[in-house]
Design a protein around this motif. Structure first.
Motif, PDB file in Angstrom:
ATOM      1  N   GLN A 109       0.834  -1.191   0.000  1.00  0.00           N
ATOM      2  CA  GLN A 109       0.000   0.000   0.000  1.00  0.00           C
ATOM      3  C   GLN A 109       0.875   1.250   0.000  1.00  0.00           C
ATOM      4  N   HIS A 110       0.471   2.214  -0.823  1.00  0.00           N
ATOM      5  CA  HIS A 110       1.188   3.485  -0.917  1.00  0.00           C
ATOM      6  C   HIS A 110       0.187   4.600  -1.177  1.00  0.00           C
ATOM      7  N   CYS A 142       5.100   9.466   0.042  1.00  0.00           N
ATOM      8  CA  CYS A 142       4.153   8.458   0.504  1.00  0.00           C
ATOM      9  C   CYS A 142       4.215   8.520   2.021  1.00  0.00           C
ATOM     10  N   HIS A 145       5.761   5.560   3.824  1.00  0.00           N
ATOM     11  CA  HIS A 145       7.186   5.278   3.648  1.00  0.00           C
ATOM     12  C   HIS A 145       7.901   6.608   3.431  1.00  0.00           C
ATOM     13  N   MET A 148      10.024   7.417   0.443  1.00  0.00           N
ATOM     14  CA  MET A 148       9.426   7.553  -0.895  1.00  0.00           C
ATOM     15  C   MET A 148       9.134   9.015  -1.153  1.00  0.00           C
TER      16      MET A 148
HETATM   17 CU   LIG Z   1       4.608   3.843   0.250  1.00  0.00          CU
END
Ligand SMILES: [Cu+2]
Length: 156
Positions: A109-110, A142, A145, A148
């Motif tokens: 998932q992002h 993101c 994360h 990202m």
């Molecule tokens: Cu992500």
């Protein structure tokens, strides 16, 4: 341009007149120059809004020399893959009013988040698109994360 004599020897101190004869909005750093010790005279053309520019170099008593410059549109890249765990490419350049399309291409998932109210859903597949109507540099990430990161550069 270089001014040489019949023996191909550089001629210093020759007046060169530069002029733009085609190309609206263009400008020259100087319109008159003298050749240096290597016989070289220069000017710098800054492009305006036109596509084609023609600049002439004139030396009294010699045939006129013309230079042509063609302006290219800014590079356009408007597709970004959302992968595990990076955006590819992580930097895109596009023109005002172009749209960027993100396509989820990993398994995790992002999301694509520019800031509050400007984000995709958090998802593991699908797409997200956004049109950019003003020039600028727009960074996104993101939120799941932190490493990202991506940026959209919008130019006129
Ligand atoms: Cu992500």
């Amino acid at each position: 341009m270089t001014v040489i004599d019949a023996n191909a020897t550089a001629v210093p101190g020759v007046r060169v007149d530069w002029a733009i004869i085609t190309g609206n909005g263009g400008s020259l750093s100087q319109t008159v120059d003298s050749t240096d010790s290597k016989g070289v005279a220069t000017t710098l053309l800054t492009l305006g809004g036109a596509t084609t520019y023609v600049v002439t170099a004139t030396v009294t008593g010699l045939p006129q020399v013309t230079f042509t410059a063609t302006a290219a549109a800014p590079p356009v890249r408007d597709s970004v893959a959302v992968k595990d765990n990076f955006f590819h490419p992580d930097s895109v350049v596009l023109q005002v009013n172009d749209t960027v399309y993100w396509t989820w291409a990993g398994t995790q998932q992002h999301n694509v988040t520019f800031g509050p109210g400007m984000a995709s859903a958090t998802q593991s597949s699908g797409t997200y698109s956004k049109q950019f109507t003003t020039p600028g540099k727009f960074a996104y990430t993101c939120t799941l994360h932190a490493a990202m990161k991506g940026v959209v550069v919008v130019v006129n």
